[in-house]
Design a protein around this motif. Sequence first.
Motif, PDB file in Angstrom:
ATOM      1  N   PRO A  43       0.813  -1.415   0.034  1.00 20.02           N
ATOM      2  CA  PRO A  43      -0.039  -0.038   0.050  1.00 20.02           C
ATOM      3  C   PRO A  43       0.874   1.300   0.091  1.00 20.02           C
ATOM      4  O   PRO A  43       0.338   2.422  -0.304  1.00 20.02           O
ATOM      5  CB  PRO A  43      -0.704  -0.061   1.390  1.00 20.02           C
ATOM      6  N   GLU A  44       1.926   1.309   0.397  1.00 23.28           N
ATOM      7  CA  GLU A  44       2.996   2.528   0.393  1.00 23.28           C
ATOM      8  C   GLU A  44       3.959   2.510  -0.628  1.00 23.28           C
ATOM      9  O   GLU A  44       4.832   3.534  -0.809  1.00 23.28           O
ATOM     10  CB  GLU A  44       3.581   2.691   1.665  1.00 23.28           C
ATOM     11  N   THR A  45       4.337   1.374  -1.414  1.00 23.11           N
ATOM     12  CA  THR A  45       5.716   1.276  -1.980  1.00 23.11           C
ATOM     13  C   THR A  45       5.337   0.993  -3.546  1.00 23.11           C
ATOM     14  O   THR A  45       4.687   0.110  -3.803  1.00 23.11           O
ATOM     15  CB  THR A  45       6.691   0.738  -1.284  1.00 23.11           C
ATOM     16  N   LEU A  46       6.017   1.706  -4.297  1.00 26.58           N
ATOM     17  CA  LEU A  46       5.996   1.118  -5.849  1.00 26.58           C
ATOM     18  C   LEU A  46       7.174   0.778  -6.460  1.00 26.58           C
ATOM     19  O   LEU A  46       8.386   1.419  -5.985  1.00 26.58           O
ATOM     20  CB  LEU A  46       5.427   2.602  -6.577  1.00 26.58           C
ATOM     21  N   LEU A  47       7.618  -0.314  -7.275  1.00 31.16           N
ATOM     22  CA  LEU A  47       8.802  -0.428  -7.837  1.00 31.16           C
ATOM     23  C   LEU A  47       8.912   0.029  -9.106  1.00 31.16           C
ATOM     24  O   LEU A  47       7.928  -0.387  -9.892  1.00 31.16           O
ATOM     25  CB  LEU A  47       8.888  -1.989  -7.693  1.00 31.16           C
ATOM     26  N   VAL A  48       9.801   0.738  -9.467  1.00 28.48           N
ATOM     27  CA  VAL A  48       9.861   1.223 -10.959  1.00 28.48           C
ATOM     28  C   VAL A  48      11.272   1.203 -11.416  1.00 28.48           C
ATOM     29  O   VAL A  48      12.398   1.149 -10.739  1.00 28.48           O
ATOM     30  CB  VAL A  48       9.574   2.846 -10.863  1.00 28.48           C
ATOM     31  N   VAL A  49      11.310   0.505 -12.500  1.00 25.53           N
ATOM     32  CA  VAL A  49      12.818   0.149 -13.195  1.00 25.53           C
ATOM     33  C   VAL A  49      12.696   1.151 -14.548  1.00 25.53           C
ATOM     34  O   VAL A  49      11.807   1.255 -15.394  1.00 25.53           O
ATOM     35  CB  VAL A  49      12.825  -1.255 -13.619  1.00 25.53           C
ATOM     36  N   SER A  50      13.792   1.728 -14.816  1.00 25.02           N
ATOM     37  CA  SER A  50      14.009   2.411 -16.083  1.00 25.02           C
ATOM     38  C   SER A  50      15.219   1.932 -16.902  1.00 25.02           C
ATOM     39  O   SER A  50      15.800   0.899 -16.383  1.00 25.02           O
ATOM     40  CB  SER A  50      14.397   3.866 -15.659  1.00 25.02           C
ATOM     41  N   THR A  51      15.141   2.324 -18.127  1.00 31.22           N
ATOM     42  CA  THR A  51      16.162   1.476 -19.244  1.00 31.22           C
ATOM     43  C   THR A  51      17.785   1.715 -18.832  1.00 31.22           C
ATOM     44  O   THR A  51      18.357   1.227 -19.279  1.00 31.22           O
ATOM     45  CB  THR A  51      15.669   2.082 -20.504  1.00 31.22           C
ATOM     46  N   ASP A  52      18.069   2.383 -17.921  1.00 30.42           N
ATOM     47  CA  ASP A  52      19.553   2.632 -17.338  1.00 30.42           C
ATOM     48  C   ASP A  52      19.793   1.516 -16.247  1.00 30.42           C
ATOM     49  O   ASP A  52      21.047   1.661 -15.852  1.00 30.42           O
ATOM     50  CB  ASP A  52      19.913   4.049 -16.687  1.00 30.42           C
ATOM     51  N   GLY A  53      18.755   0.758 -15.935  1.00 35.97           N
ATOM     52  CA  GLY A  53      19.275  -0.324 -15.255  1.00 35.97           C
ATOM     53  C   GLY A  53      19.220  -0.066 -13.602  1.00 35.97           C
ATOM     54  O   GLY A  53      19.326  -0.904 -12.934  1.00 35.97           O
ATOM     55  N   VAL A  54      18.486   1.119 -13.327  1.00 32.88           N
ATOM     56  CA  VAL A  54      17.985   1.508 -11.885  1.00 32.88           C
ATOM     57  C   VAL A  54      16.752   0.958 -11.428  1.00 32.88           C
ATOM     58  O   VAL A  54      15.777   1.164 -12.181  1.00 32.88           O
ATOM     59  CB  VAL A  54      18.037   3.002 -11.580  1.00 32.88           C
ATOM     60  N   LEU A  55      16.720   0.266 -10.303  1.00 33.18           N
ATOM     61  CA  LEU A  55      15.516  -0.281  -9.805  1.00 33.18           C
ATOM     62  C   LEU A  55      15.210   0.840  -8.739  1.00 33.18           C
ATOM     63  O   LEU A  55      16.121   0.894  -7.688  1.00 33.18           O
ATOM     64  CB  LEU A  55      15.314  -1.553  -9.289  1.00 33.18           C
ATOM     65  N   ARG A  56      13.973   1.323  -8.670  1.00 37.02           N
ATOM     66  CA  ARG A  56      13.822   2.437  -7.559  1.00 37.02           C
ATOM     67  C   ARG A  56      12.470   1.934  -6.859  1.00 37.02           C
ATOM     68  O   ARG A  56      11.474   1.492  -7.382  1.00 37.02           O
ATOM     69  CB  ARG A  56      13.573   3.755  -8.175  1.00 37.02           C
ATOM     70  N   LEU A  57      12.517   1.954  -5.465  1.00 38.82           N
ATOM     71  CA  LEU A  57      11.454   2.054  -4.606  1.00 38.82           C
ATOM     72  C   LEU A  57      10.850   3.344  -4.437  1.00 38.82           C
ATOM     73  O   LEU A  57      11.526   4.122  -3.981  1.00 38.82           O
ATOM     74  CB  LEU A  57      11.817   1.406  -3.204  1.00 38.82           C
ATOM     75  N   VAL A  58       9.726   3.564  -4.775  1.00 39.99           N
ATOM     76  CA  VAL A  58       9.090   5.045  -4.831  1.00 39.99           C
ATOM     77  C   VAL A  58       7.871   5.161  -3.838  1.00 39.99           C
ATOM     78  O   VAL A  58       7.086   4.097  -3.796  1.00 39.99           O
ATOM     79  CB  VAL A  58       8.653   5.420  -6.152  1.00 39.99           C
ATOM     80  N   SER A  59       7.652   5.902  -2.969  1.00 43.79           N
ATOM     81  CA  SER A  59       6.646   6.421  -1.862  1.00 43.79           C
ATOM     82  C   SER A  59       5.400   6.745  -2.978  1.00 43.79           C
ATOM     83  O   SER A  59       5.529   7.646  -3.747  1.00 43.79           O
ATOM     84  CB  SER A  59       6.979   7.615  -1.089  1.00 43.79           C
ATOM     85  N   PHE A  60       4.231   5.777  -2.674  1.00 50.44           N
ATOM     86  CA  PHE A  60       2.937   6.086  -3.500  1.00 50.44           C
ATOM     87  C   PHE A  60       2.352   7.670  -2.946  1.00 50.44           C
ATOM     88  O   PHE A  60       1.993   8.231  -3.782  1.00 50.44           O
ATOM     89  CB  PHE A  60       1.856   5.156  -3.037  1.00 50.44           C
ATOM     90  N   GLU A  61       2.695   7.934  -1.605  1.00 45.59           N
ATOM     91  CA  GLU A  61       2.116   9.211  -1.405  1.00 45.59           C
ATOM     92  C   GLU A  61       2.938  10.382  -1.713  1.00 45.59           C
ATOM     93  O   GLU A  61       2.089  11.256  -2.099  1.00 45.59           O
ATOM     94  CB  GLU A  61       2.045   9.279   0.181  1.00 45.59           C
ATOM     95  N   GLU A  62       4.105  10.738  -1.913  1.00 43.87           N
ATOM     96  CA  GLU A  62       4.778  11.708  -2.335  1.00 43.87           C
ATOM     97  C   GLU A  62       5.710  11.604  -3.370  1.00 43.87           C
ATOM     98  O   GLU A  62       6.010  12.443  -3.997  1.00 43.87           O
ATOM     99  CB  GLU A  62       5.786  11.922  -1.073  1.00 43.87           C
ATOM    100  N   GLY A  63       5.552  10.535  -4.127  1.00 45.09           N
ATOM    101  CA  GLY A  63       6.645  10.049  -5.239  1.00 45.09           C
ATOM    102  C   GLY A  63       7.954  10.292  -5.178  1.00 45.09           C
ATOM    103  O   GLY A  63       8.721  10.666  -6.186  1.00 45.09           O
ATOM    104  N   SER A  64       8.559  10.230  -4.029  1.00 43.22           N
ATOM    105  CA  SER A  64       9.908  10.290  -3.636  1.00 43.22           C
ATOM    106  C   SER A  64      10.555   8.990  -3.771  1.00 43.22           C
ATOM    107  O   SER A  64      10.058   8.018  -3.177  1.00 43.22           O
ATOM    108  CB  SER A  64      10.092  11.043  -2.492  1.00 43.22           C
ATOM    109  N   VAL A  65      11.894   9.069  -3.891  1.00 42.10           N
ATOM    110  CA  VAL A  65      12.566   7.575  -3.986  1.00 42.10           C
ATOM    111  C   VAL A  65      13.034   7.399  -2.496  1.00 42.10           C
ATOM    112  O   VAL A  65      13.501   7.918  -1.900  1.00 42.10           O
ATOM    113  CB  VAL A  65      13.843   7.888  -5.033  1.00 42.10           C
ATOM    114  N   LEU A  66      12.665   6.187  -2.255  1.00 41.72           N
ATOM    115  CA  LEU A  66      12.967   5.624  -0.730  1.00 41.72           C
ATOM    116  C   LEU A  66      14.204   4.778  -0.902  1.00 41.72           C
ATOM    117  O   LEU A  66      14.821   4.858   0.070  1.00 41.72           O
ATOM    118  CB  LEU A  66      11.722   4.657  -0.401  1.00 41.72           C
ATOM    119  N   SER A  67      14.542   4.191  -2.041  1.00 42.89           N
ATOM    120  CA  SER A  67      15.831   3.564  -1.915  1.00 42.89           C
ATOM    121  C   SER A  67      15.878   3.146  -3.596  1.00 42.89           C
ATOM    122  O   SER A  67      15.147   3.124  -4.400  1.00 42.89           O
ATOM    123  CB  SER A  67      15.776   2.207  -1.257  1.00 42.89           C
ATOM    124  N   GLN A  68      17.245   2.856  -3.860  1.00 42.14           N
ATOM    125  CA  GLN A  68      17.456   1.994  -5.381  1.00 42.14           C
ATOM    126  C   GLN A  68      18.728   1.612  -5.490  1.00 42.14           C
ATOM    127  O   GLN A  68      19.633   1.517  -4.617  1.00 42.14           O
ATOM    128  CB  GLN A  68      17.698   3.596  -6.546  1.00 42.14           C
TER     129      GLN A  68
END
Length: 103
Positions: A43-68
Amino acid sequence: SGINAEYGGNDGVLYCLDSSTLEQRWKFQLSSSIHATPRSLGPETLLVVSTDGVLRLVSFEEGSVLSQISLPGMVFSTPDVAPYGVISVGCRDNYCYTLRITT
């Protein structure tokens, strides 16, 4: 507020919309294009990957990167999300990576 809808594209921007109003809640500029579908990790975290190979955990609430974490090659594939915080994703270095996400 309704359920969120998240998507990204060639512009490298991750968008979050409120699905009941279609209003933009937030947007976040990544360092490269997003070809994979963002995946919910709860409910609080989104996993986003981009073509540069970075996996990011993003906050649903704020759209900020929690970890990568960076993989050694480009990523175009949508990660598989399994129980207990385990994800698998293919990388352009010809390997599949399995990681455990802890919060």
